[in-house]
Design a protein around this motif. Structure first.
Motif, PDB file in Angstrom:
ATOM      1  N   UNK A   1     -12.838   5.187  -1.002  1.00  0.00           N
ATOM      2  CA  UNK A   1     -13.162   4.526  -2.276  1.00  0.00           C
ATOM      3  C   UNK A   1     -14.636   4.129  -2.382  1.00  0.00           C
TER       4      UNK A   1
ATOM      5  N   UNK B   1      -4.661  10.279  -1.613  1.00  0.00           N
ATOM      6  CA  UNK B   1      -4.594   9.042  -0.826  1.00  0.00           C
ATOM      7  C   UNK B   1      -5.982   8.418  -0.802  1.00  0.00           C
ATOM      8  N   UNK B   2      -6.145   7.331  -1.526  1.00  0.00           N
ATOM      9  CA  UNK B   2      -7.439   6.641  -1.556  1.00  0.00           C
ATOM     10  C   UNK B   2      -7.370   5.393  -0.701  1.00  0.00           C
ATOM     11  N   UNK B   3      -8.360   5.235   0.178  1.00  0.00           N
ATOM     12  CA  UNK B   3      -8.454   4.046   1.023  1.00  0.00           C
ATOM     13  C   UNK B   3      -9.828   3.412   0.881  1.00  0.00           C
ATOM     14  N   UNK B   4      -9.898   2.143   1.226  1.00  0.00           N
ATOM     15  CA  UNK B   4     -11.158   1.426   1.156  1.00  0.00           C
ATOM     16  C   UNK B   4     -12.103   1.891   2.252  1.00  0.00           C
TER      17      UNK B   4
END
Lengths: 251, 251
Positions: free
Chosen positions: A200, A225-228
């Protein structure tokens, strides 16, 4: 294809270095089933494309993924060095494009289409036939069967392979933004299932461009699949999530 | 809390209907460990909040999730009827807001903030203390222990609960866009791990608003899973992905 070294690792996975003509590569295959069991069936194959930093430098990351796939899921996994990476010969236009990219990024300027095209398009043209040749050689080994998955590396190489190589039935991509407009158009022709990772707050990739690319892929079987966090901050649990994606499509 | 019915399902899961004052609910608990094994430890709990359509109508969806969590992961799962849903008394302002929402959506007009606020904010005010009371009653049962996860339902209820209820340590949300601006601000205060589902072509939710909400959550441990298709088209494999998220945080 010539094997140049072989070692059985402590998780039972067999790691073999090879050369395919001038191209170095590594193959990981799962431990054979213990003696009373019937001989193992040929393993599905995952091609793990490296980032263009040289196999030696990215070996720990790649080997970690490959050994997990082999030990936990019974997949074979293989990688080859990209053109112009590691010890492979560079070419002047690519060196120029890399220097241009460094310059504008250090200056905080936007990366123009000409730089992206010069950096990526010749790499795609050179790399794709090499991955196809590697696939020919790997699938000729008795311990490897189809179907084939592909993941990682320079996303434009993956897009082209997903379009032109029918033996690849599923692909895992890391959403990047240094994607030539022409490859963006090719993304619309991708019809195989895709598993796409997005960081992200990726310092090297524009979030909206990555979301636009995800939107552009022609397949209806795509998951984001979005992650920080930044470029290298993909959470550890995504390794297993990716393996499960391949398990759904390669078995 | 009074149990009003009890049945052992064919996967060994015990399903019990209950009332908590005037509020109907359902509790699913995993099958006890077979006789030679030691008595089962208290199970972690997942609260499954229903959409505001009435428990009877959404029972198959909810029971499917709850039984999977109980049978495959050993979690207890519970749900209660939302205020104004099913057989529970409606209130005039909510009925008016629902009628207004239907009218503007049928006319293809944008849904104004006043309608969203009138529809959602009183529901959050009424529902959150009820879920907390249910949590008190459920955690008093010997077969249920902490920690507690929460998922589903009206996302604004989940946001408020994630902020005010410390016993909830992880939450799974379905990204919606009918979120009052005030709840959007509360989202910034959420610090627990979140697992967020987004349907890319959701006919009832605006994609950009859902992405903005994901961006707003204050926690650094948040993952977005976006899939193709409309509101009810979440792929089957996301059930297990959600269970694995809870397994990472509830065990």
């Amino acid at each position: 294809m010539h094997f140049t070294s072989e070692q059985r690792l402590d998780d039972g996975v067999l790691e073999r270095e090879f050369t395919l003509g001038e191209i170095p590569g590594i193959l990981w295959t799962p431990a054979p089933a213990p003696a009373p069991a019937p001989a193992s069936a040929p393993a599905p194959l995952i091609l793990i494309s490296p980032p263009p930093l040289g196999l030696r430098k990215v070996y720990p990351r790649l080997a970690g993924r490959a050994r997990y796939y082999a030990a936990e899921y019974g997949f074979a996994a293989a990688t080859i060095e990209l053109p112009g990476s590691g010890d492979r010969p560079r070419w002047a236009a690519a060196e120029q494009a890399r220097a241009d990219l460094r310059r504008v990024m250090e200056a905080g300027e936007p990366v123009g289409d000409e730089i992206i095209d010069a950096l990526i398009l010749p790499l795609v043209e050179k790399a794709v036939p090499e991955w196809q040749a590697a696939l020919d050689a790997l699938l000729a080994l008795p311990e490897i069967g189809g179907p084939v998955g592909y993941e990682g590396g320079v996303i434009s190489i993956g897009i082209r392979l997903a379009v032109v190589e029918p033996r690849i039935v599923a692909a895992g991509f890391f959403a990047g933004s240094l994607v030539p407009a022409a490859m963006f158009e090719e993304a619309r022709q991708v019809t195989i299932p895709l598993h796409v990772l997005l960081q992200w707050d990726d310092e090297g990739n524009d979030r909206q461009a990555a979301l636009d690319l995800f939107d552009a892929f022609g397949t209806q079987q795509k998951t984001l699949h979005a992650n920080m966090g930044g470029h290298t901050g993909v959470p550890q649990f995504e390794l297993d999530a990716g393996a499960r994606f391949f398990a759904r499509h390669l078995k």
